[in-house]
Design an enzyme around this catalytic site. Sequence first.
Site, mmCIF file in Angstrom:
data_model
loop_
_atom_site.group_PDB
_atom_site.id
_atom_site.type_symbol
_atom_site.label_atom_id
_atom_site.label_comp_id
_atom_site.label_asym_id
_atom_site.label_seq_id
_atom_site.Cartn_x
_atom_site.Cartn_y
_atom_site.Cartn_z
ATOM 1 N N ASP B 303 78.300 -21.346 62.524
ATOM 2 C CA ASP B 303 79.242 -22.440 62.347
ATOM 3 C C ASP B 303 78.804 -23.267 61.153
ATOM 4 O O ASP B 303 77.620 -23.518 60.964
ATOM 5 C CB ASP B 303 79.257 -23.321 63.602
ATOM 6 N N ALA B 374 94.490 -39.785 67.471
ATOM 7 C CA ALA B 374 94.683 -38.356 67.210
ATOM 8 C C ALA B 374 96.114 -38.087 66.758
ATOM 9 O O ALA B 374 96.378 -37.110 66.064
ATOM 10 C CB ALA B 374 94.363 -37.543 68.447
ATOM 11 N N GLN B 375 97.067 -38.992 67.175
ATOM 12 C CA GLN B 375 98.467 -38.773 66.803
ATOM 13 C C GLN B 375 98.696 -39.093 65.335
ATOM 14 O O GLN B 375 99.243 -38.297 64.583
ATOM 15 C CB GLN B 375 99.406 -39.630 67.654
ATOM 16 N N THR B 376 98.274 -40.313 64.904
ATOM 17 C CA THR B 376 98.560 -40.717 63.521
ATOM 18 C C THR B 376 97.561 -40.130 62.538
ATOM 19 O O THR B 376 97.882 -39.896 61.384
ATOM 20 C CB THR B 376 98.517 -42.244 63.390
ATOM 21 N N ASP B 518 84.852 -21.030 73.074
ATOM 22 C CA ASP B 518 83.923 -20.104 72.436
ATOM 23 C C ASP B 518 83.515 -18.987 73.397
ATOM 24 O O ASP B 518 82.932 -17.989 72.977
ATOM 25 C CB ASP B 518 82.636 -20.833 72.008
#
Lengths: 567, 678
Positions: B303, B374-376, B518
């Site tokens: 990662d 998280a929306q905007t 994962d």
Amino acid sequence: MTTQGWLFIATFLGLVLAITKPMGIWLHALYQGRRTPLHRVLGGVERGFYALCGIDPDQDQSWRCYAVHMLVFNLALALLTYLVLRLQGVLPINRLAYPGMAADGAFNTAVSFTTNTNWQWYSGEATLSNFTQMFALTLQNFLSAATGIALAFACFRGFARRSATGIGNFWADLTRVTLYLLLPVCVVYALYLIASGVPQTLAASVQVVTLEGAHQTLALGPVASQEAIKMLGTNGGGFFNANSAHPFENPSALTDLVQMLSIFAIGAGLTWCFGKAVGNTRQGWAILAAMLTIFLAGVAIVYWQEAAGNPLLHQLGVSGGNMEGKEVRFGIVGSALFSVITTAASCGAVNAMHDSFTALGGLVAMFNIQLGEVVIGGVGAGIYGFLLFALLAVFVAGLMVGRTPEYVGKKIEAREVKLAVLAIAVLPLVILCGTALASVLPEGLAGPLNKGPHGFSEILYGFSSAVGNNGSAFAGLSSGTPFYNGLFAVAMWLGRYFVIIPMLAIAGSLAAKRYTPATSGSFPTTGPLWVGLLIGIVLIVGGLTFLPGLALGPIADHLAMVRGQLF
Amino acid sequence: MARKHEQSLFTADLIAPAIGDALRKLHPRDLVRNPVMFTTATVALLLTVLLVAGHDSLAVGFKLQLVVWLWLTVLFGTFAEALAEGRGKAQAASLRAAKAKLTAKRLMGEGAAWEAVAAATLRQGDLVLVQTGDLIPADGEVIAGVASVNEAAITGESAPVIREAGGDRSAVTAGTRVISDEIAVRVTAHPGQGFLDRMIALVEGAERHKTPNEIALTLLLTGLTIIFLIAVATIPGFARYANGSIPVAILAALLITLIPTTIAALLSAIGIAGMDRLVRFNVLAKSGRAVEAAGDIDVLLLDKTGTITVGDRQASEFRPVSGVSPDELAEAALVASLADETPEGRSIVVLAREAFGQTARALPEGAQVIPFTAQTRISGVRVGARVIQKGAVQAILKANPQASETAAATELARVTEEIGRAGGTPLAVAVDGRLLGAIFLKDIVKAGIRERFGELRAMGIRTVMITGDNPLTAAAIAAEAGVDDFLAEATPEDKLALIRKEQQGGRLVAMCGDGTNDAPALAQADVGVAMNTGTQAAREAGNMVDLDSDPTKLIEVVGLGKQLLMTRGALTTFSVANDVAKYFAIIPAMFVALYPGLGVLDVMRLASPESAILSAIVFNALIIPCLVPLALRGVACKPMAAGPLLARNLTIYGLGGLLAPFAGIKLIDLAVSGLGLA
């Protein structure tokens, strides 16, 4: 030792290297079942065979199926040979009216020729009719050689195929090898031999008057046709008792060179074919390099010992090297080289008597056989025997690069290790147990003609030759007894098929595996390091077990000579 | 490598119990698992009987010494194994003590009522309450609440970690302590099968099964033993031919020196020590098979965040659009970020102050913070009528549709692409709906990581960077970090597909992960290292768990796997190569009576036949304890290509194995004859 001698050896090596690739290319075409120029002429014959026998050459066989078909075929051949030998007296082309062989002798000979050993307890020209020579022995020479090469192909497929269930078709391999390789080469080869003076006739003998006016009967027969396949197929069973030392089998220096070369031709070509099959010809060259290094070391020792001769004779005023048991036509270097080739390659033809070599010269011949005849080796048998050692070498040392062992992209795991050890253990098991048995039983002790360590060498050599499917005799062992005939026949059978079955099982197991691509972290199986490792493993795993026996035989013999005692 | 529980190999408190265990391991039931050592013990027993009952030409004192050394050979082998196990046992004992003390507050139905029960009685599915100061009684999943948990008992790391319901940090482990707040936990492990139990079994070696490679090696060693058994058993027949006989004791000595006792004695110790090294490194492997697979890894999936780059991006540049001065952009970015406590926000503040001399330290009076959602996907500040926004470029354009048609928007798109190409992430800034430009957030590649990847490449391992970034950004970071390949905009499905593709090509893949999504990839990978902070699903799916939750350790795990295999190979090669010298010691001694000439084979010029045989046996026995440290520590694992590595190891262990016994046997012979022992 002379410069000419070394140049002769170098020339031979150069010729071997020169024919390796062309022979390999031809073999690889047969391995893949590709069309060759000969298909135009013989393709119809091949298809005819398949049609006649109801064989589908494209039908893949599992290793078990392949093994069973091969075994049944070989058993049938052995039985056929046995019958011909037993019934010789009533069969045609028997002008000298030789009787059929006794049961033990016929059993021994049938097994001997089926297993590509060609151990001969008898003297050919005084025992066998021309019919037997042609239809029992020459036929077997072709088919046992073709079986060996077919098995090598099956083995290669194990390494080369990925996630596959089959390892080829036995009948297709057998037919192609016989039709497109052995027969055509042998036709040309036999014609060359005839041109060089080798007899090819159905007459059994000819009466001659010598210069002194004495009458002499010279045995004749279809010698050239048998001689060609005897060398090319590493069979080694001579038409005459004196084998390639006989002027009718090996008339000139040039035929001698050609014979030596033809012993190595297919074995060397198969190393290249293996490399090609697994997608990297350097893999094949690495194997050939390891083989030829061991070979050269052997040649050097024998040549050195034979040229040095016997110090005890020197004290008596006889100078020069050891000429006992050698043809003057071939001399020391020609005989030394031939002896190492024939024992390295599981051929067993001889142009000099190994029993009469110096002790250490004889040791090299014996040791070559005991290693499993993996130095070039018998056609097919040499390469698959060597690959067993390669698997062990990878397994022992491969971990040292920090990966679980892999060879040409295949992981070597418990199953392969178990089977490889099994196959490799057969040789010491049968040779040592047989020798120990013969060393204590009165029937066994009656065999050797010489006393002391030399007599022991004769027994040890005999068993090595039988189990290793070499067939050359140290001579000096009277083996035509029921005891030796029976024991050697069993030894030859075990030495052939108890290596083949585990080997085929490995091929089957490897074929089913997936391929692991090589990275810079993979164990390198090309290059000098690998070659050195291979040699080390062959000598340590293959050779060390015989050290006690060799110490009590040829080594003790040699040291006694140094101290002034001969046997 | 930071090893947390560094411990000396040979301390008295490890050696004393190991001696006791070594004797206990002489039980035939244990010995038979190791055919070579079983053969040795059988031969030792046979000679012990013959010592009393047999008659031959050998001196009793000589035979007695042989018997003693044969038994010592067996004992050294069991001791090596006991010593390797001993280190784990001490650790297991403390874990077990911790486990015995656990009690649970089992919730009874709805509400907060609970009863106190012993942790051992908890079943899968039970709900328990864990309050401040309590130890978590069983492995489970947080279903309600948030708590900080000290996991030092498992990880050795004393900094507490947050565990909360939902998301990827919901798994808790038995034996760890809640240090604030309380949580409700659903038990996920059956009694006796929890993480603690598994760890105890693992460090103790109780659950140890032979790994595939060990099984194969045992087969080889057994095969060699059989071959040498035949070689030795036929010697009496050969000797009979020469009108002689060889005493059984001498044959026994030859057999034991030839069979591969050295590697057989150390084989299981090497395996245990390899697992132990991993445990000390705070990685738990669920099977030895996984450790072996680690050595074979061809492809490492890493990662980006946390492994290749430091976890947080840093602001490195302000890129204003035309008509906006850098200072203007810096000022706006600074004000917008003053209330932003994320590392990224803080790095914007630092850059604005240091590079542009901005001085604002606190938000103006009356300023109103626009929190990130998280929306905007936008955060910012409202100061009076002035609105400063910062956020992803797309989000800013979406929030200010009137600006998206302007020339500034076109220019911003170009800047965005430039930043992406350079491996950065752009953050757009707008004031009152006017686009000012972008902040260049740069991924910081970890120091030294490029060299590590170079080493891995030398070892034949390909590294693939996994990132959610777009391909442009990913390519830039991949180039900077020196990885071989990258997977951009990676979804869990992409990861799984990549692993499958590599595996179809015959390559072995390792990866690490922590989230529930994962889990399929972790299960599919040949080596899947789950982070201990991850979800229970991830921890179940992987075949290793990293207690420190440090994804970088994947690289070391591969190294440890390789080291284990190399140690095994080195000692096997050494053991096999030893045989040559032993033959040269014993064969002449054995046969010199039959053919005096064979004395010349005694290249070491040993004092007497008896001394030669005894010296070979003593060497054969003593080499085992001498190699125990190597077996337990492992051979040095240098990052290099297989070719040079093989050359190096083959020289040390192959050539060394060929030559060392010549010197060793000669020295022992000098001692034996000097002391008059034979």
